[in-house]
Design a protein around this motif. Structure first.
Motif, PDB file in Angstrom:
ATOM      1  N   TYR A  85      -8.111  -6.152   0.665  1.00 32.00           N
ATOM      2  CA  TYR A  85      -8.410  -4.865   0.037  1.00 32.00           C
ATOM      3  C   TYR A  85      -7.143  -4.287  -0.573  1.00 32.00           C
ATOM      4  O   TYR A  85      -6.087  -4.270   0.056  1.00 32.00           O
ATOM      5  CB  TYR A  85      -8.969  -3.892   1.085  1.00 32.00           C
ATOM      6  CG  TYR A  85     -10.238  -4.410   1.710  1.00 32.00           C
ATOM      7  CD1 TYR A  85     -11.480  -4.003   1.243  1.00 32.00           C
ATOM      8  CD2 TYR A  85     -10.197  -5.335   2.745  1.00 32.00           C
ATOM      9  CE1 TYR A  85     -12.650  -4.498   1.801  1.00 32.00           C
ATOM     10  CE2 TYR A  85     -11.358  -5.839   3.309  1.00 32.00           C
ATOM     11  CZ  TYR A  85     -12.580  -5.421   2.831  1.00 32.00           C
ATOM     12  OH  TYR A  85     -13.735  -5.925   3.373  1.00 32.00           O
ATOM     13  N   PRO A  98     -11.195   2.518   7.716  1.00 37.97           N
ATOM     14  CA  PRO A  98     -12.325   2.552   6.775  1.00 37.97           C
ATOM     15  C   PRO A  98     -13.499   1.705   7.255  1.00 37.97           C
ATOM     16  O   PRO A  98     -13.331   0.802   8.077  1.00 37.97           O
ATOM     17  CB  PRO A  98     -11.731   1.953   5.493  1.00 37.97           C
ATOM     18  CG  PRO A  98     -10.266   2.076   5.626  1.00 37.97           C
ATOM     19  CD  PRO A  98      -9.979   1.982   7.096  1.00 37.97           C
ATOM     20  N   ALA A  99     -14.670   1.996   6.714  1.00 33.11           N
ATOM     21  CA  ALA A  99     -15.859   1.160   6.948  1.00 33.11           C
ATOM     22  C   ALA A  99     -15.800   0.066   5.887  1.00 33.11           C
ATOM     23  O   ALA A  99     -16.300   0.225   4.775  1.00 33.11           O
ATOM     24  CB  ALA A  99     -17.135   1.991   6.812  1.00 33.11           C
ATOM     25  N   TRP A 100     -15.166  -1.058   6.223  1.00 35.41           N
ATOM     26  CA  TRP A 100     -14.922  -2.131   5.274  1.00 35.41           C
ATOM     27  C   TRP A 100     -16.227  -2.811   4.867  1.00 35.41           C
ATOM     28  O   TRP A 100     -17.010  -3.204   5.712  1.00 35.41           O
ATOM     29  CB  TRP A 100     -14.002  -3.178   5.882  1.00 35.41           C
ATOM     30  CG  TRP A 100     -12.723  -2.652   6.440  1.00 35.41           C
ATOM     31  CD1 TRP A 100     -12.422  -2.468   7.750  1.00 35.41           C
ATOM     32  CD2 TRP A 100     -11.560  -2.243   5.708  1.00 35.41           C
ATOM     33  NE1 TRP A 100     -11.151  -1.986   7.892  1.00 35.41           N
ATOM     34  CE2 TRP A 100     -10.586  -1.832   6.661  1.00 35.41           C
ATOM     35  CE3 TRP A 100     -11.239  -2.190   4.359  1.00 35.41           C
ATOM     36  CZ2 TRP A 100      -9.323  -1.373   6.287  1.00 35.41           C
ATOM     37  CZ3 TRP A 100      -9.977  -1.730   3.996  1.00 35.41           C
ATOM     38  CH2 TRP A 100      -9.043  -1.334   4.945  1.00 35.41           C
ATOM     39  N   SER A 101     -16.429  -2.979   3.575  1.00 36.11           N
ATOM     40  CA  SER A 101     -17.572  -3.734   3.065  1.00 36.11           C
ATOM     41  C   SER A 101     -17.079  -5.104   2.602  1.00 36.11           C
ATOM     42  O   SER A 101     -15.973  -5.219   2.080  1.00 36.11           O
ATOM     43  CB  SER A 101     -18.211  -2.995   1.885  1.00 36.11           C
ATOM     44  OG  SER A 101     -19.146  -3.825   1.232  1.00 36.11           O
ATOM     45  N   SER A 106     -16.338  -3.320  -3.856  1.00 40.56           N
ATOM     46  CA  SER A 106     -16.770  -2.124  -3.137  1.00 40.56           C
ATOM     47  C   SER A 106     -15.540  -1.329  -2.704  1.00 40.56           C
ATOM     48  O   SER A 106     -14.457  -1.881  -2.523  1.00 40.56           O
ATOM     49  CB  SER A 106     -17.613  -2.500  -1.921  1.00 40.56           C
ATOM     50  OG  SER A 106     -16.854  -3.288  -1.024  1.00 40.56           O
ATOM     51  N   GLN A 107     -15.711  -0.021  -2.572  1.00 40.73           N
ATOM     52  CA  GLN A 107     -14.611   0.850  -2.192  1.00 40.73           C
ATOM     53  C   GLN A 107     -14.861   1.500  -0.846  1.00 40.73           C
ATOM     54  O   GLN A 107     -16.010   1.728  -0.450  1.00 40.73           O
ATOM     55  CB  GLN A 107     -14.391   1.944  -3.243  1.00 40.73           C
ATOM     56  CG  GLN A 107     -13.890   1.414  -4.565  1.00 40.73           C
ATOM     57  CD  GLN A 107     -13.534   2.534  -5.532  1.00 40.73           C
ATOM     58  OE1 GLN A 107     -13.688   3.709  -5.245  1.00 40.73           O
ATOM     59  NE2 GLN A 107     -13.025   2.153  -6.701  1.00 40.73           N
ATOM     60  N   CYS A 108     -13.772   1.798  -0.146  1.00 39.20           N
ATOM     61  CA  CYS A 108     -13.837   2.539   1.104  1.00 39.20           C
ATOM     62  C   CYS A 108     -12.548   3.339   1.209  1.00 39.20           C
ATOM     63  O   CYS A 108     -11.614   3.117   0.442  1.00 39.20           O
ATOM     64  CB  CYS A 108     -14.015   1.599   2.301  1.00 39.20           C
ATOM     65  SG  CYS A 108     -12.756   0.324   2.429  1.00 39.20           S
ATOM     66  N   SER A 109     -12.500   4.281   2.144  1.00 35.43           N
ATOM     67  CA  SER A 109     -11.307   5.119   2.215  1.00 35.43           C
ATOM     68  C   SER A 109     -10.963   5.496   3.645  1.00 35.43           C
ATOM     69  O   SER A 109     -11.788   5.411   4.556  1.00 35.43           O
ATOM     70  CB  SER A 109     -11.493   6.383   1.369  1.00 35.43           C
ATOM     71  OG  SER A 109     -12.541   7.164   1.901  1.00 35.43           O
ATOM     72  N   SER A 110      -9.717   5.905   3.784  1.00 27.94           N
ATOM     73  CA  SER A 110      -9.194   6.450   5.034  1.00 27.94           C
ATOM     74  C   SER A 110      -8.171   7.490   4.646  1.00 27.94           C
ATOM     75  O   SER A 110      -7.202   7.172   3.944  1.00 27.94           O
ATOM     76  CB  SER A 110      -8.553   5.349   5.881  1.00 27.94           C
ATOM     77  OG  SER A 110      -7.881   5.900   7.003  1.00 27.94           O
ATOM     78  N   ILE A 114      -7.710   5.098  -0.992  1.00 23.97           N
ATOM     79  CA  ILE A 114      -8.923   4.357  -1.357  1.00 23.97           C
ATOM     80  C   ILE A 114      -8.569   2.882  -1.460  1.00 23.97           C
ATOM     81  O   ILE A 114      -7.566   2.514  -2.074  1.00 23.97           O
ATOM     82  CB  ILE A 114      -9.500   4.863  -2.691  1.00 23.97           C
ATOM     83  CG1 ILE A 114      -9.925   6.321  -2.556  1.00 23.97           C
ATOM     84  CG2 ILE A 114     -10.678   3.993  -3.141  1.00 23.97           C
ATOM     85  CD1 ILE A 114     -10.339   6.974  -3.859  1.00 23.97           C
ATOM     86  N   ASN A 117     -12.285  -3.802  -2.403  1.00 22.94           N
ATOM     87  CA  ASN A 117     -12.394  -5.207  -1.987  1.00 22.94           C
ATOM     88  C   ASN A 117     -12.101  -6.085  -3.202  1.00 22.94           C
ATOM     89  O   ASN A 117     -12.823  -6.035  -4.204  1.00 22.94           O
ATOM     90  CB  ASN A 117     -13.798  -5.479  -1.450  1.00 22.94           C
ATOM     91  CG  ASN A 117     -13.969  -6.892  -0.942  1.00 22.94           C
ATOM     92  OD1 ASN A 117     -13.373  -7.836  -1.449  1.00 22.94           O
ATOM     93  ND2 ASN A 117     -14.820  -7.059   0.055  1.00 22.94           N
TER      94      ASN A 117
END
Length: 197
Positions: A85, A98-101, A106-110, A114, A117
């Motif tokens: 990522y 993050p809730a990794w996909s 796909s995007q996720c954040s903490s 941001i 993948n």
């Protein structure tokens, strides 16, 4: 250290140590570097191994809580899921991972960071090393390249490298290389010499 990988046989242009491999897309990439020291008065020996070895290794970092990240940094989840990522901007993560996909792009954040993948992570097995061009076909993927029990400076050893992107998706770690070629633990001995360096 004088014993390292060089871009030229005369050993005048050092290839950054540890050498970072740039996958940058699909298919195969083959090239040659040179290992050695330009100084004939230097001798390289392994510290505990029987051989001096060049070893493909991962340098992909795990995600960290409450940490600063910069644009282009590449990480993997604390529990690896096979993907890598990339950070899309500067920021600091929160305490929550993050809730990794596993879905590409796909995007996720903490916190304020941001992550996107960018595909399957690179593996040391994506690398083949050989002392000859023709030897690349027989080289074991991800295996170390043995260079002998002792090396004398002044002579360059050609190192042939094949990088294979085994994923169908173009992937790049150009912004934050994820695989390196490293040297096992060694020691350099110098004998007395005269003249210019």
């Amino acid at each position: 250290m004088s014993f390292t990988l060089y871009a030229d046989e005369q050993m005048t242009r050092e290839a950054v140590s540890p050498y970072q491999l740039d996958f940058n897309g699909t298919g195969k990439n083959e090239f040659r570097l040179y290992f050695g020291s330009p100084y004939s008065y230097e001798t390289l020996k392994p510290k505990s191994d029987e051989q001096i070895m060049l070893i493909p290794a991962s340098r992909l970092k795990k995600w960290q809580p409450e940490s600063g990240y910069s644009f282009g940094n590449i990480v993997e989840p604390t529990v690896a899921n096979g993907c890598m990522y990339q950070v899309t901007g500067n920021g600091r993560t929160s305490i929550n991972e993050p809730a990794w996909s596993t879905e590409l792009n796909s995007q996720c954040s903490s916190g304020g960071v941001i992550f996107v993948n960018i595909g399957a992570k690179f593996q040391p097995e994506d690398i083949r090393l050989s002392l000859t061009q023709s030897g690349l076909d027989k080289a074991t993927p991800g295996a170390f390249l043995a260079l002998g029990g002792q090396l004398q400076g002044g002579k360059a050893i050609p190192v042939f490298i094949r990088i294979t992107n085994n994923d169908n998706t173009p992937r790049s770690d150009r912004s934050d290389p994820c695989i390196i070629i490293r040297l096992n633990a060694t020691t350099t001995e110098t004998i007395a010499h005269s003249g210019k360096l």
